[in-house]
Design a protein around this motif. Structure first.
Motif, short mmCIF file in Angstrom:
data_model
loop_
_atom_site.label_atom_id
_atom_site.label_comp_id
_atom_site.label_asym_id
_atom_site.label_seq_id
_atom_site.Cartn_x
_atom_site.Cartn_y
_atom_site.Cartn_z
N VAL A 1 5.99 -6.40 14.66
CA VAL A 1 6.57 -6.79 13.38
C VAL A 1 6.29 -5.73 12.32
N SER A 2 7.31 -5.42 11.54
CA SER A 2 7.13 -4.57 10.35
C SER A 2 7.50 -5.39 9.12
N LEU A 3 7.01 -4.98 7.95
CA LEU A 3 7.28 -5.77 6.76
C LEU A 3 7.43 -4.88 5.53
N LYS A 4 8.11 -5.44 4.54
CA LYS A 4 8.18 -4.81 3.23
C LYS A 4 8.08 -5.90 2.17
N VAL A 5 7.58 -5.54 1.00
CA VAL A 5 7.37 -6.49 -0.07
C VAL A 5 8.03 -5.98 -1.34
N GLN A 6 8.81 -6.86 -1.99
CA GLN A 6 9.45 -6.51 -3.25
C GLN A 6 9.36 -7.69 -4.19
N LYS A 7 8.59 -7.53 -5.25
CA LYS A 7 8.38 -8.58 -6.25
C LYS A 7 7.91 -9.89 -5.63
N GLY A 8 7.02 -9.78 -4.67
CA GLY A 8 6.44 -10.96 -4.04
C GLY A 8 7.24 -11.51 -2.87
N CYS A 9 8.47 -11.03 -2.67
CA CYS A 9 9.29 -11.46 -1.54
C CYS A 9 8.97 -10.59 -0.32
N VAL A 10 8.53 -11.23 0.75
CA VAL A 10 8.13 -10.51 1.96
C VAL A 10 9.27 -10.57 2.98
N THR A 11 9.75 -9.40 3.39
CA THR A 11 10.78 -9.31 4.43
C THR A 11 10.14 -8.78 5.70
N VAL A 12 10.29 -9.53 6.79
CA VAL A 12 9.69 -9.12 8.07
C VAL A 12 10.80 -8.85 9.09
N GLU A 13 10.63 -7.79 9.86
CA GLU A 13 11.58 -7.41 10.90
C GLU A 13 10.82 -7.08 12.17
N GLY A 14 11.55 -7.02 13.28
CA GLY A 14 10.94 -6.69 14.55
C GLY A 14 11.58 -7.46 15.68
N TYR B 1 10.58 -17.77 20.27
CA TYR B 1 10.80 -18.21 18.89
C TYR B 1 9.51 -18.64 18.22
N HIS B 2 8.59 -19.27 18.97
CA HIS B 2 7.36 -19.75 18.33
C HIS B 2 6.55 -18.58 17.76
N GLN B 3 6.74 -17.38 18.30
CA GLN B 3 6.07 -16.20 17.75
C GLN B 3 6.71 -15.78 16.43
N LYS B 4 8.02 -15.92 16.34
CA LYS B 4 8.71 -15.66 15.08
C LYS B 4 8.26 -16.67 14.02
N ALA B 5 8.17 -17.95 14.42
CA ALA B 5 7.74 -18.99 13.48
C ALA B 5 6.29 -18.77 13.06
N ALA B 6 5.46 -18.21 13.95
CA ALA B 6 4.06 -17.96 13.62
C ALA B 6 3.92 -16.97 12.48
N VAL B 7 4.88 -16.05 12.35
CA VAL B 7 4.85 -15.08 11.25
C VAL B 7 4.99 -15.81 9.92
N LYS C 1 -2.55 -7.32 7.41
CA LYS C 1 -3.82 -7.68 8.04
C LYS C 1 -3.75 -9.08 8.64
N VAL C 2 -3.12 -10.02 7.93
CA VAL C 2 -3.01 -11.39 8.43
C VAL C 2 -2.21 -11.42 9.73
N LEU C 3 -1.13 -10.65 9.81
CA LEU C 3 -0.32 -10.61 11.02
C LEU C 3 -1.08 -9.95 12.17
N GLU C 4 -1.88 -8.92 11.86
CA GLU C 4 -2.67 -8.26 12.90
C GLU C 4 -3.71 -9.20 13.50
N TRP C 5 -4.24 -10.11 12.67
CA TRP C 5 -5.30 -11.00 13.13
C TRP C 5 -4.77 -12.23 13.87
N ASP C 6 -3.47 -12.48 13.80
CA ASP C 6 -2.91 -13.68 14.43
C ASP C 6 -2.65 -13.42 15.92
N VAL C 7 -3.32 -14.18 16.77
CA VAL C 7 -3.21 -13.94 18.22
C VAL C 7 -1.86 -14.35 18.78
N GLN C 8 -1.09 -15.16 18.04
CA GLN C 8 0.22 -15.59 18.53
C GLN C 8 1.28 -14.50 18.39
#
Length: 214
Positions: free
Chosen positions: A100-113, A118-124, A87-94
């Motif tokens: 972007v897709s993501l997965k979560v394992q024990k609190g560690c968030v992995t994002v791909e896409g 680059y500033h858009q990658k950093a915005a994630v 939801k946070v990524l959907e709401w970010d206009v940058q």
């Protein structure tokens, strides 16, 4: 500057940072390489501690071994955390929609896409790091923009002329979507300016920073 002095300055800088509980962070220094250990209250504090350390004069690199512990909140389930991150990524206009897709394992968030800048990658990273429950972020997003190497180099050199104190001491080489920085700067801030100029150019996927401190 000797390692004992660097360590003292790092400890003082961590103590000075209002968002960091310096009492819970251990600092060791060897040949200018600082190792941070201990634990912090959230992932944002972990990032701040690393950033604060890097700005201390004499620090050549940082090895970050800090653990994130949430003292007052029970661990958020991975499913609930994944929903919150999405939801946070959907709401970010940058961040481009559905990039972007993501997965979560024990609190560690992995994002791909894939994103064009680059500033858009950093915005994630920026969007996720302050969420309660996040213990680490692995950003595997690719940057694939429509830019030729000559154009990328020209943009970086122009940015350096606008912002760097002595841009002639910095050499820029572009190999495909990778930028290589060589030369010498007198303070860490100038090195960060060069890195930021490189990452801000469209199409840059990687930056190899070979700059040395005078």
């Amino acid at each position: 500057m000797d390692d004992m002095t660097v360590r003292k300055h790092v400890l003082d800088e961590l103590e000075y940072a209002p968002m960091v509980d310096a009492a819970q962070i251990g600092v060791t220094v060897e040949n200018g390489v600082v190792t941070l250990s201990g634990h912090v209250r959230n992932y944002a504090e972990k990032c701040i501690a690393e950033r604060v350390t890097l700005r201390v004069r004499g620090v050549r690199a940082v090895v970050e071994q800090i653990e994130v512990r949430y003292p007052n909140n029970p661990r958020l389930g991975d499913e609930a955390l994944a929903d919150r991150c999405a939801k946070v990524l959907e709401w970010d206009v940058q961040i481009p929609e559905r990039s972007v897709s993501l997965k979560v394992q024990k609190g560690c968030v992995t994002v791909e896409g894939c994103v064009p800048y680059y500033h858009q990658k950093a915005a994630v990273d920026k969007a996720l790091r302050r969420l309660a429950g996040v213990t680490d972020i692995v950003n595997l997003i690719a940057v694939k923009p429509p830019a030729q190497p000559a154009e990328v180099k020209a943009r970086i050199l122009a940015a350096l002329k606008r912002n760097a104190k002595d841009p002639e001491t910095i050499r820029v080489k572009v190999e495909g979507d990778k930028v290589i920085l060589d030369g010498c700067v007198d303070v860490w801030r100038e090195r960060k300016i060069a890195e930021r100029a490189a990452w801000s150019a469209p199409g840059v996927r990687a930056v190899e920073d070979n700059l040395t401190l005078a």
